[in-house]
Design a protein around this motif. Structure first.
Motif, mmCIF file in Angstrom:
data_model
loop_
_atom_site.group_PDB
_atom_site.id
_atom_site.type_symbol
_atom_site.label_atom_id
_atom_site.label_comp_id
_atom_site.label_asym_id
_atom_site.label_seq_id
_atom_site.Cartn_x
_atom_site.Cartn_y
_atom_site.Cartn_z
ATOM 1 N N LEU A 189 30.113 40.917 29.478
ATOM 2 C CA LEU A 189 30.773 40.978 30.794
ATOM 3 C C LEU A 189 30.681 39.660 31.571
ATOM 4 O O LEU A 189 31.682 39.138 32.062
ATOM 5 N N GLN A 190 29.454 39.136 31.662
ATOM 6 C CA GLN A 190 29.257 37.942 32.485
ATOM 7 C C GLN A 190 30.035 36.746 31.936
ATOM 8 O O GLN A 190 30.719 36.043 32.679
ATOM 9 N N GLU A 191 29.944 36.581 30.606
ATOM 10 C CA GLU A 191 30.625 35.461 29.962
ATOM 11 C C GLU A 191 32.145 35.559 30.143
ATOM 12 O O GLU A 191 32.818 34.565 30.454
ATOM 13 N N ARG A 192 32.672 36.774 29.969
ATOM 14 C CA ARG A 192 34.131 36.940 30.103
ATOM 15 C C ARG A 192 34.559 36.750 31.549
ATOM 16 O O ARG A 192 35.643 36.226 31.821
ATOM 17 N N GLY A 193 33.700 37.178 32.467
ATOM 18 C CA GLY A 193 33.992 36.977 33.888
ATOM 19 C C GLY A 193 34.025 35.495 34.225
ATOM 20 O O GLY A 193 34.902 35.028 34.962
ATOM 21 N N ILE A 194 33.079 34.746 33.667
ATOM 22 C CA ILE A 194 33.038 33.299 33.903
ATOM 23 C C ILE A 194 34.281 32.637 33.297
ATOM 24 O O ILE A 194 34.900 31.769 33.915
ATOM 25 N N ASP A 195 34.673 33.088 32.103
ATOM 26 C CA ASP A 195 35.897 32.540 31.483
ATOM 27 C C ASP A 195 37.100 32.742 32.406
ATOM 28 O O ASP A 195 37.911 31.833 32.596
ATOM 29 N N MET A 196 37.198 33.949 32.970
ATOM 30 C CA MET A 196 38.352 34.204 33.846
ATOM 31 C C MET A 196 38.255 33.354 35.107
ATOM 32 O O MET A 196 39.256 32.832 35.598
ATOM 33 N N ALA A 197 37.032 33.194 35.608
ATOM 34 C CA ALA A 197 36.842 32.366 36.795
ATOM 35 C C ALA A 197 37.244 30.915 36.515
ATOM 36 O O ALA A 197 37.834 30.246 37.372
ATOM 37 N N ILE A 198 36.950 30.428 35.304
ATOM 38 C CA ILE A 198 37.321 29.053 34.937
ATOM 39 C C ILE A 198 38.843 28.913 34.935
ATOM 40 O O ILE A 198 39.389 27.922 35.436
ATOM 41 N N THR A 199 39.526 29.915 34.414
ATOM 42 C CA THR A 199 41.002 29.898 34.421
ATOM 43 C C THR A 199 41.521 29.816 35.856
ATOM 44 O O THR A 199 42.412 29.020 36.173
ATOM 45 N N ILE A 200 40.936 30.642 36.729
ATOM 46 C CA ILE A 200 41.376 30.662 38.131
ATOM 47 C C ILE A 200 41.076 29.325 38.799
ATOM 48 O O ILE A 200 41.905 28.780 39.534
ATOM 49 N N ALA A 201 39.895 28.777 38.495
ATOM 50 C CA ALA A 201 39.438 27.555 39.167
ATOM 51 C C ALA A 201 40.292 26.338 38.832
ATOM 52 O O ALA A 201 40.237 25.326 39.526
ATOM 53 N N LYS A 202 41.075 26.429 37.757
ATOM 54 C CA LYS A 202 41.967 25.301 37.412
ATOM 55 C C LYS A 202 43.174 25.242 38.331
ATOM 56 O O LYS A 202 43.876 24.238 38.377
ATOM 57 N N ASN A 203 43.447 26.330 39.051
ATOM 58 C CA ASN A 203 44.638 26.400 39.903
ATOM 59 C C ASN A 203 44.353 25.853 41.298
ATOM 60 O O ASN A 203 43.200 25.642 41.668
ATOM 61 N N ALA A 204 45.409 25.623 42.056
ATOM 62 C CA ALA A 204 45.282 24.969 43.362
ATOM 63 C C ALA A 204 44.611 25.903 44.372
ATOM 64 O O ALA A 204 45.100 27.002 44.618
ATOM 65 N N PRO A 205 43.480 25.468 44.958
ATOM 66 C CA PRO A 205 42.716 26.341 45.854
ATOM 67 C C PRO A 205 43.519 26.939 47.007
ATOM 68 O O PRO A 205 43.374 28.128 47.308
ATOM 69 N N GLN A 206 44.362 26.131 47.639
ATOM 70 C CA GLN A 206 45.106 26.689 48.775
ATOM 71 C C GLN A 206 46.123 27.722 48.306
ATOM 72 O O GLN A 206 46.364 28.728 48.984
ATOM 73 N N ALA A 207 46.726 27.477 47.157
ATOM 74 C CA ALA A 207 47.684 28.450 46.617
ATOM 75 C C ALA A 207 46.962 29.759 46.280
ATOM 76 O O ALA A 207 47.494 30.855 46.501
ATOM 77 N N LEU A 208 45.746 29.640 45.759
ATOM 78 C CA LEU A 208 44.953 30.842 45.451
ATOM 79 C C LEU A 208 44.688 31.633 46.722
ATOM 80 O O LEU A 208 44.822 32.862 46.752
ATOM 81 N N TYR A 209 44.309 30.927 47.762
ATOM 82 C CA TYR A 209 44.005 31.604 49.027
ATOM 83 C C TYR A 209 45.260 32.273 49.596
ATOM 84 O O TYR A 209 45.211 33.402 50.090
ATOM 85 N N HIS A 210 46.393 31.592 49.489
ATOM 86 C CA HIS A 210 47.646 32.195 49.956
ATOM 87 C C HIS A 210 47.934 33.477 49.169
ATOM 88 O O HIS A 210 48.311 34.502 49.738
ATOM 89 N N CYS A 211 47.765 33.414 47.846
ATOM 90 C CA CYS A 211 48.029 34.608 47.010
ATOM 91 C C CYS A 211 47.135 35.763 47.431
ATOM 92 O O CYS A 211 47.577 36.912 47.560
ATOM 93 N N LYS A 212 45.867 35.436 47.643
ATOM 94 C CA LYS A 212 44.907 36.465 48.022
ATOM 95 C C LYS A 212 45.321 37.136 49.332
ATOM 96 O O LYS A 212 45.352 38.360 49.449
ATOM 97 N N ARG A 213 45.660 36.330 50.311
ATOM 98 C CA ARG A 213 46.071 36.884 51.609
ATOM 99 C C ARG A 213 47.355 37.687 51.499
ATOM 100 O O ARG A 213 47.512 38.721 52.152
ATOM 101 N N LEU A 214 48.276 37.220 50.674
ATOM 102 C CA LEU A 214 49.560 37.929 50.538
ATOM 103 C C LEU A 214 49.375 39.272 49.850
ATOM 104 O O LEU A 214 49.999 40.263 50.243
ATOM 105 N N VAL A 215 48.544 39.319 48.835
ATOM 106 C CA VAL A 215 48.281 40.601 48.167
ATOM 107 C C VAL A 215 47.671 41.583 49.165
ATOM 108 O O VAL A 215 48.070 42.748 49.258
ATOM 109 N N GLN A 216 46.720 41.096 49.961
ATOM 110 C CA GLN A 216 46.101 41.979 50.960
ATOM 111 C C GLN A 216 47.128 42.427 51.995
ATOM 112 O O GLN A 216 47.153 43.588 52.401
ATOM 113 N N ALA A 217 48.005 41.522 52.398
ATOM 114 C CA ALA A 217 49.010 41.865 53.405
ATOM 115 C C ALA A 217 49.952 42.944 52.881
ATOM 116 O O ALA A 217 50.455 43.770 53.641
ATOM 117 N N SER A 218 50.175 42.960 51.572
ATOM 118 C CA SER A 218 51.121 43.924 51.000
ATOM 119 C C SER A 218 50.692 45.362 51.244
ATOM 120 O O SER A 218 51.507 46.273 51.264
#
Ligand code: CO8
Length: 261
Positions: A189-218
């Motif tokens: 679990l932990q290793e796979r979670g870290i792998d997914m986090a690494i994938t996410i961390a390669k993306n643009a931080p502000q875009a990630l934050y926008h996505c997060k807020r938009l999903v919540q707004a939905s």
């Protein structure tokens, strides 16, 4: 700050893991744990290079088996309401974090534990995970947001079933109803979670934050309002260096290097 109830570790550059550390009480959430969790999130967010946050439970039995029943048992109405607010504040702080937050659910994930997991952007589960909102078996409804976040995850009918029966669902059932996104062997679990986090961390931080807020707004807004917010944030992102870098890198056929600027 001294985090006596948590371990905080940077697993990979920018990938932080908070481990609830009360394994003997199955990581039950008492006031101290909730307050330290809140402080830990603020502390991690203040690390400029932080990109993704993971939350899990120590030991092999539990993510968190709920709010601390021993601590709650003799509270009066006023104290219980206040304790509920402490938990609510921590859950909301996780939900509104600038960082993507992933719950890594190992074992029992009950009551306040399930409410904690649902405050994260999404849930990855070990095959031994058991989810539930057993509050009614203790004579109370949920107190850390479960009655609101569970229907948003799994729909009102399934949420009502879980809240009214108080029964637990295993990892596979949780996957079927959309409560968790993936199920992995517990040891991975932990290793796979870290792998997914690494994938996410390669993306643009502000875009990630926008996505997060938009999903919540939905969950809370009309589609018109949500789409207007999407247009606004889409527009705003064109004022970032990461937008220039992301699109330039594409045309230059190289990988983008995002900085968060
Ligand atoms: N609070 C406090 N201690 C706990 C909790 C808990 N939620 N869960 C487990 N523990 C403790 C046990 O008391 C035990 O301690 P000790 O060894 O000192 O006796 C230790 O953890 C190990 O637990 P068990 O011996 O019971 O382990 P089992 O493997 O036999 O059983 C279970 C595991 C099934 C998870 C069982 O422990 C259990 O049913 N726990 C309670 C689950 C539950 O009902 N959770 C919901 C709590 S209510 C809630 O979360 C509401 C949130 C909102 C609060 C609002 C604020 C007012």
């Amino acid at each position: 700050a001294a985090f006596t109830q948590l371990f905080i570790t940077e697993q990979q550059p920018g990938i932080w893991l908070i481990t609830l550390n009360r394994p003997k009480a199955l990581n039950a959430l008492n006031r101290q744990v909730l307050e330290q969790l809140h402080s830990a999130i603020v502390w991690i967010e203040n690390q400029p290079d932080a990109r993704v946050l993971l939350i899990t439970g120590s030991g092999d039995k539990a993510f968190a088996a709920g709010a601390d029943i021993a601590e709650m048992k003799d509270m009066n109405a006023q104290q219980a309401r206040e304790f509920s607010q402490v938990g609510m504040t921590t859950m909301h702080r996780i939900e509104s974090s600038r960082l993507p937050v992933i719950a890594l659910v190992n074992g029992f994930c009950l009551g306040g534990g399930c409410e904690l997991a649902m405050s994260c952007d999404f849930i990855l589960a070990a095959d031994n995970a058991l989810f539930g909102q057993p509050e009614v078996t203790l004579g109370v409804p949920p107190g850390f947001g479960g009655s609101q976040r569970l229907p948003r995850r799994v729909g009102p009918g399934m949420a009502a079933q879980l809240l009214l029966t108080g029964e637990k669902v295993n990892a596979e059932q949780a996957l079927n109803i959309g409560l968790c996104n993936q199920v992995y062997p517990a040891q991975q679990l932990q290793e796979r979670g870290i792998d997914m986090a690494i994938t996410i961390a390669k993306n643009a931080p502000q875009a990630l934050y926008h996505c997060k807020r938009l999903v919540q707004a939905s969950a809370d807004q009309s589609i018109e309002n949500g789409c207007r917010m999407e247009s606004d944030l889409f527009g705003l992102s064109f004022a970032t260096e990461d937008q220039t870098e992301g699109m330039t890198a594409f045309t230059e056929r190289r990988k983008a290097q995002f900085t968060g600027a």
